[in-house]
Design a protein around this motif. Structure first.
Motif, PDB file in Angstrom:
ATOM      1  N   LEU A  66       0.675  -1.327  -0.038  1.00 54.82           N
ATOM      2  CA  LEU A  66       0.060   0.004   0.047  1.00 54.82           C
ATOM      3  C   LEU A  66       1.137   1.221  -0.136  1.00 54.82           C
ATOM      4  CD1 LEU A  66      -2.728   1.333   0.324  1.00 54.82           C
ATOM      5  CD2 LEU A  66      -2.445   1.329   2.754  1.00 54.82           C
ATOM      6  N   ASP A  67       0.895   1.961  -1.258  1.00 57.53           N
ATOM      7  CA  ASP A  67       1.620   3.059  -1.384  1.00 57.53           C
ATOM      8  C   ASP A  67       3.189   2.901  -1.203  1.00 57.53           C
ATOM      9  OD1 ASP A  67      -0.522   4.668  -1.927  1.00 57.53           O
ATOM     10  OD2 ASP A  67      -0.963   5.104   0.260  1.00 57.53           O
ATOM     11  N   GLY A  68       3.645   1.564  -1.408  1.00 58.79           N
ATOM     12  CA  GLY A  68       5.035   1.211  -1.352  1.00 58.79           C
ATOM     13  C   GLY A  68       5.455   0.355  -0.013  1.00 58.79           C
ATOM     14  N   LYS A  69       4.517   0.546   0.834  1.00 59.59           N
ATOM     15  CA  LYS A  69       4.663  -0.102   2.404  1.00 59.59           C
ATOM     16  C   LYS A  69       3.859  -1.574   2.408  1.00 59.59           C
ATOM     17  CE  LYS A  69       3.027   0.575   6.875  1.00 59.59           C
ATOM     18  NZ  LYS A  69       2.203   1.231   7.584  1.00 59.59           N
ATOM     19  N   VAL A  70       4.561  -2.620   3.116  1.00 60.31           N
ATOM     20  CA  VAL A  70       3.915  -3.730   3.363  1.00 60.31           C
ATOM     21  C   VAL A  70       2.989  -3.868   4.315  1.00 60.31           C
ATOM     22  CG1 VAL A  70       4.530  -6.386   3.831  1.00 60.31           C
ATOM     23  CG2 VAL A  70       6.169  -5.209   2.513  1.00 60.31           C
ATOM     24  N   ILE A  71       2.004  -4.187   3.823  1.00 58.82           N
ATOM     25  CA  ILE A  71       0.348  -4.361   4.843  1.00 58.82           C
ATOM     26  C   ILE A  71       0.077  -5.428   4.649  1.00 58.82           C
ATOM     27  CG2 ILE A  71       0.392  -1.633   4.767  1.00 58.82           C
ATOM     28  CD1 ILE A  71      -2.303  -3.354   3.076  1.00 58.82           C
ATOM     29  N   TYR A  72      -0.964  -5.718   5.719  1.00 59.24           N
ATOM     30  CA  TYR A  72      -1.889  -6.905   5.668  1.00 59.24           C
ATOM     31  C   TYR A  72      -3.298  -6.147   5.224  1.00 59.24           C
ATOM     32  CZ  TYR A  72       1.075  -9.894   8.445  1.00 59.24           C
ATOM     33  OH  TYR A  72       2.151 -10.622   8.749  1.00 59.24           O
ATOM     34  N   ALA A  73      -3.786  -6.462   4.230  1.00 55.36           N
ATOM     35  CA  ALA A  73      -4.938  -5.838   3.681  1.00 55.36           C
ATOM     36  C   ALA A  73      -6.335  -5.941   4.752  1.00 55.36           C
ATOM     37  CB  ALA A  73      -5.500  -6.273   2.673  1.00 55.36           C
ATOM     38  N   CYS A  74      -6.273  -6.852   5.553  1.00 52.70           N
ATOM     39  CA  CYS A  74      -7.366  -6.999   6.575  1.00 52.70           C
ATOM     40  C   CYS A  74      -7.083  -6.110   7.872  1.00 52.70           C
ATOM     41  CB  CYS A  74      -7.416  -8.529   7.234  1.00 52.70           C
ATOM     42  SG  CYS A  74      -5.838  -9.047   8.063  1.00 52.70           S
ATOM     43  N   THR A  75      -6.174  -5.403   8.164  1.00 54.17           N
ATOM     44  CA  THR A  75      -6.095  -4.678   9.285  1.00 54.17           C
ATOM     45  C   THR A  75      -5.625  -3.299   8.859  1.00 54.17           C
ATOM     46  OG1 THR A  75      -3.567  -5.253   9.435  1.00 54.17           O
ATOM     47  CG2 THR A  75      -5.045  -6.792  10.723  1.00 54.17           C
ATOM     48  N   GLU A  76      -5.001  -2.909   7.791  1.00 52.64           N
ATOM     49  CA  GLU A  76      -4.908  -1.719   7.312  1.00 52.64           C
ATOM     50  C   GLU A  76      -6.261  -1.105   7.050  1.00 52.64           C
ATOM     51  OE1 GLU A  76      -2.076   1.300   6.925  1.00 52.64           O
ATOM     52  OE2 GLU A  76      -1.490  -0.890   7.508  1.00 52.64           O
ATOM     53  N   ARG A  77      -6.421   0.255   7.323  1.00 50.58           N
ATOM     54  CA  ARG A  77      -7.732   1.057   7.142  1.00 50.58           C
ATOM     55  C   ARG A  77      -7.635   1.790   5.854  1.00 50.58           C
ATOM     56  NH1 ARG A  77      -9.777  -2.472   9.658  1.00 50.58           N
ATOM     57  NH2 ARG A  77      -9.489  -2.527  11.690  1.00 50.58           N
ATOM     58  N   LEU A  78      -8.845   2.029   5.342  1.00 51.65           N
ATOM     59  CA  LEU A  78      -9.030   2.661   4.101  1.00 51.65           C
ATOM     60  C   LEU A  78      -8.990   4.114   4.645  1.00 51.65           C
ATOM     61  CD1 LEU A  78     -12.166   1.114   2.451  1.00 51.65           C
ATOM     62  CD2 LEU A  78      -9.873   1.404   1.442  1.00 51.65           C
ATOM     63  N   THR A  79      -8.497   5.176   3.870  1.00 50.50           N
ATOM     64  CA  THR A  79      -8.983   6.379   4.410  1.00 50.50           C
ATOM     65  C   THR A  79      -9.452   7.092   2.973  1.00 50.50           C
ATOM     66  OG1 THR A  79      -6.452   6.604   2.774  1.00 50.50           O
ATOM     67  CG2 THR A  79      -6.265   6.306   5.408  1.00 50.50           C
ATOM     68  N   ASP A  80     -10.114   8.295   3.156  1.00 50.25           N
ATOM     69  CA  ASP A  80     -10.508   9.170   2.183  1.00 50.25           C
ATOM     70  C   ASP A  80      -9.598   9.813   1.445  1.00 50.25           C
ATOM     71  OD1 ASP A  80     -12.516  10.664   1.112  1.00 50.25           O
ATOM     72  OD2 ASP A  80     -12.831  12.270   2.846  1.00 50.25           O
ATOM     73  N   GLY A  81      -9.336   9.337   0.042  1.00 49.10           N
ATOM     74  CA  GLY A  81      -8.518   9.765  -0.640  1.00 49.10           C
ATOM     75  C   GLY A  81      -7.768   8.737  -1.491  1.00 49.10           C
ATOM     76  N   GLU A  82      -6.698   9.010  -1.992  1.00 50.47           N
ATOM     77  CA  GLU A  82      -5.738   8.153  -2.990  1.00 50.47           C
ATOM     78  C   GLU A  82      -5.031   7.033  -2.444  1.00 50.47           C
ATOM     79  OE1 GLU A  82      -5.243   8.490  -6.524  1.00 50.47           O
ATOM     80  OE2 GLU A  82      -6.785  10.112  -6.706  1.00 50.47           O
ATOM     81  N   MET A  83      -5.131   5.850  -2.438  1.00 47.52           N
ATOM     82  CA  MET A  83      -4.358   4.834  -2.212  1.00 47.52           C
ATOM     83  C   MET A  83      -3.852   3.852  -3.250  1.00 47.52           C
ATOM     84  SD  MET A  83      -6.679   3.668   1.245  1.00 47.52           S
ATOM     85  CE  MET A  83      -5.554   3.209   2.215  1.00 47.52           C
ATOM     86  N   ARG A  84      -2.704   3.610  -3.260  1.00 51.17           N
ATOM     87  CA  ARG A  84      -2.220   2.716  -4.259  1.00 51.17           C
ATOM     88  C   ARG A  84      -1.719   1.385  -3.921  1.00 51.17           C
ATOM     89  NH1 ARG A  84      -0.684   3.207  -9.487  1.00 51.17           N
ATOM     90  NH2 ARG A  84       0.727   1.538 -10.139  1.00 51.17           N
ATOM     91  N   ILE A  85      -2.455   0.265  -4.314  1.00 53.94           N
ATOM     92  CA  ILE A  85      -2.151  -1.291  -4.098  1.00 53.94           C
ATOM     93  C   ILE A  85      -1.819  -2.029  -5.171  1.00 53.94           C
ATOM     94  CG2 ILE A  85      -3.572  -3.265  -3.320  1.00 53.94           C
ATOM     95  CD1 ILE A  85      -5.571  -1.220  -2.316  1.00 53.94           C
ATOM     96  N   GLU A  86      -0.625  -2.648  -4.601  1.00 54.70           N
ATOM     97  CA  GLU A  86       0.123  -3.447  -5.538  1.00 54.70           C
ATOM     98  C   GLU A  86       0.682  -4.691  -4.992  1.00 54.70           C
ATOM     99  OE1 GLU A  86       3.292  -0.462  -7.904  1.00 54.70           O
ATOM    100  OE2 GLU A  86       3.443  -0.318  -5.588  1.00 54.70           O
ATOM    101  N   PRO A  87       0.834  -5.668  -5.865  1.00 51.58           N
ATOM    102  CA  PRO A  87       1.377  -7.089  -5.296  1.00 51.58           C
ATOM    103  C   PRO A  87       2.730  -6.943  -4.543  1.00 51.58           C
ATOM    104  CG  PRO A  87       1.658  -6.933  -7.413  1.00 51.58           C
ATOM    105  CD  PRO A  87       0.968  -5.940  -7.091  1.00 51.58           C
ATOM    106  N   LEU A  88       2.991  -7.908  -3.695  1.00 50.71           N
ATOM    107  CA  LEU A  88       4.333  -7.836  -2.949  1.00 50.71           C
ATOM    108  C   LEU A  88       5.339  -8.138  -4.194  1.00 50.71           C
ATOM    109  CD1 LEU A  88       3.736 -10.535  -0.222  1.00 50.71           C
ATOM    110  CD2 LEU A  88       4.088  -8.063   0.053  1.00 50.71           C
ATOM    111  N   GLY A  89       6.349  -7.401  -3.975  1.00 55.23           N
ATOM    112  CA  GLY A  89       7.533  -7.277  -5.085  1.00 55.23           C
ATOM    113  C   GLY A  89       8.510  -8.236  -5.074  1.00 55.23           C
ATOM    114  N   ASN A  90       8.554  -8.947  -3.911  1.00 56.01           N
ATOM    115  CA  ASN A  90       9.760 -10.068  -3.626  1.00 56.01           C
ATOM    116  C   ASN A  90       8.925 -11.501  -4.028  1.00 56.01           C
ATOM    117  OD1 ASN A  90       7.851 -10.190  -1.157  1.00 56.01           O
ATOM    118  ND2 ASN A  90       9.614 -10.555  -0.103  1.00 56.01           N
ATOM    119  N   LYS A  91       7.820 -11.657  -4.606  1.00 56.56           N
ATOM    120  CA  LYS A  91       7.270 -13.031  -4.671  1.00 56.56           C
ATOM    121  C   LYS A  91       6.767 -12.913  -6.181  1.00 56.56           C
ATOM    122  CE  LYS A  91       6.674 -14.340  -0.340  1.00 56.56           C
ATOM    123  NZ  LYS A  91       7.200 -15.417   0.123  1.00 56.56           N
TER     124      LYS A  91
END
Length: 108
Positions: A66-91
């Protein structure tokens, strides 16, 4: 007043990645995983991502960037605004946000 998260999600297979934007309505406290599930249910049923919240033994399946930081999608909160989601780069990428979980020599 309704709030909207704009999720820019990396889509596609290896070598064919592209970004797609989705506006997702949300209430404070909802997770990134909630947003991805909303997209799949209401906008694009072909969006691929992993999660296994019903089975604690499979936790960590929803890891992504999420915005270049590794997160768990189940615990990271949505925010009012832009968010970039990408797959893990090391897999190894399978499709969209889905990457290989186990190395080839550990798969059955």
């Amino acid at each position: 007043m309704s709030q909207t998260a704009r999720l820019t999600v990396q889509r596609g297979a290896p070598g064919q990645a592209h970004a797609e934007r989705y506006d997702v309505p949300f209430e404070p406290g909802q997770s990134v995983l909630d947003g991805l599930r909303w997209i799949r249910a209401h906008r694009d049923p072909s969006l691929a991502f992993r999660f296994s919240c019903i089975n604690a033994n499979a936790c960590k399946e929803c890891m992504m960037l999420l915005d270049g930081k590794v997160i768990y999608a189940c615990t990271e909160r949505l925010t009012d605004g832009e968010m970039r989601i990408e797959p893990l780069g090391n897999k190894a990428l399978i499709r969209d946000l889905v990457t290989e979980i186990a190395p080839p020599d550990e798969r059955l």
